[in-house]
Write a protein that holds these residues in place. Structure first.
Motif, PDB file in Angstrom:
ATOM      1  N   SER A 129       0.981  -1.311   0.103  1.00  0.00           N
ATOM      2  CA  SER A 129       0.089  -0.369  -0.374  1.00  0.00           C
ATOM      3  C   SER A 129       0.834   1.381  -0.108  1.00  0.00           C
ATOM      4  CB  SER A 129      -0.399   0.181   1.016  1.00  0.00           C
ATOM      5  OG  SER A 129      -1.480   1.274   0.801  1.00  0.00           O
ATOM      6  N   LYS A 130       0.053   1.966  -0.780  1.00  0.00           N
ATOM      7  CA  LYS A 130       1.328   3.300  -1.103  1.00  0.00           C
ATOM      8  C   LYS A 130       0.225   4.763  -0.610  1.00  0.00           C
ATOM      9  CE  LYS A 130       4.641   4.195  -3.057  1.00  0.00           C
ATOM     10  NZ  LYS A 130       6.524   4.749  -3.284  1.00  0.00           N
ATOM     11  N   SER A 131      -1.223   4.237  -0.051  1.00  0.00           N
ATOM     12  CA  SER A 131      -1.571   5.190   0.569  1.00  0.00           C
ATOM     13  C   SER A 131      -1.313   5.161   2.120  1.00  0.00           C
ATOM     14  CB  SER A 131      -3.180   4.085   0.518  1.00  0.00           C
ATOM     15  OG  SER A 131      -4.086   5.233   1.687  1.00  0.00           O
ATOM     16  N   PRO A 132      -1.456   6.793   2.536  1.00  0.00           N
ATOM     17  CA  PRO A 132      -0.965   6.767   3.747  1.00  0.00           C
ATOM     18  C   PRO A 132      -2.411   7.073   4.710  1.00  0.00           C
ATOM     19  CG  PRO A 132      -2.652   9.181   2.230  1.00  0.00           C
ATOM     20  CD  PRO A 132      -2.340   7.739   0.929  1.00  0.00           C
ATOM     21  N   ARG A 133      -3.457   6.280   3.925  1.00  0.00           N
ATOM     22  CA  ARG A 133      -3.979   5.576   5.475  1.00  0.00           C
ATOM     23  C   ARG A 133      -3.483   4.370   5.763  1.00  0.00           C
ATOM     24  NH1 ARG A 133      -9.088   2.069   4.246  1.00  0.00           N
ATOM     25  NH2 ARG A 133     -10.504   2.301   5.760  1.00  0.00           N
ATOM     26  N   VAL A 134      -4.261   3.883   6.983  1.00  0.00           N
ATOM     27  CA  VAL A 134      -3.194   2.709   7.832  1.00  0.00           C
ATOM     28  C   VAL A 134      -4.782   1.947   8.527  1.00  0.00           C
ATOM     29  CG1 VAL A 134      -1.076   3.539   8.102  1.00  0.00           C
ATOM     30  CG2 VAL A 134      -2.745   3.682  10.097  1.00  0.00           C
ATOM     31  N   VAL A 135      -4.503   0.605   7.689  1.00  0.00           N
ATOM     32  CA  VAL A 135      -5.340   0.090   9.098  1.00  0.00           C
ATOM     33  C   VAL A 135      -4.434  -1.790  10.112  1.00  0.00           C
ATOM     34  CG1 VAL A 135      -6.951  -0.278   6.896  1.00  0.00           C
ATOM     35  CG2 VAL A 135      -5.434  -1.762   6.628  1.00  0.00           C
TER      36      VAL A 135
END
Length: 125
Positions: free
Chosen positions: A100-106
């Motif tokens: 993932s290169k999204s700033p969102r984390v899960v």
């Protein structure tokens, strides 16, 4: 990406430990990284995660304010600094990677496709 965790050991309550996870492969910076743990007799649970560039972090309520996750993309490593350790922190700790290169984390483990072998942390009272 392949992961190798280390740094576990025996520590007294109130002490500190630093876990590290080394990743092989050239795509480490394409992955969000996380730490999970499994205490004796319990299911594996989320501890902390960090986005691909370190810009976003997320912690479980049980470790917030005591643990710090960080990463070094130049060295392909992710670390977990654990302070003020408690006996209930005793567990096998696993590092995990999520493409993932999204700033969102899960925090859900179902989102993480690569896992290290685990390192044991024992906190004595």
């Amino acid at each position: 990406v392949q992961l190798q965790a280390c740094g576990g050991g025996l520590v007294q309550a109130g002490g500190s430990l630093r876990l590290s996870c080394a990743a092989s492969g050239r795509t480490f910076s394409d992955h969000a990284m996380a730490w999970f743990r499994r205490a004796p007799g319990k299911e594996r649970e989320f501890v902390a995660t960090i986005s691909w560039n370190g810009g976003t972090t997320l912690y479980s309520d049980s470790v917030k304010g005591r643990f710090t996750i960080s990463r070094d993309n130049a060295k392909n490593t992710v670390s977990l600094q654990m302070n003020s350790l408690k006996p209930e922190d005793t567990a096998v700790y696993y590092c995990a990677a999520r493409f993932s290169k999204s700033p969102r984390v899960v925090g859900g483990e179902k989102y993480y496709g690569n896992w290290g072998q685990g390192t044991l942390v024992t906190v004595s009272s």
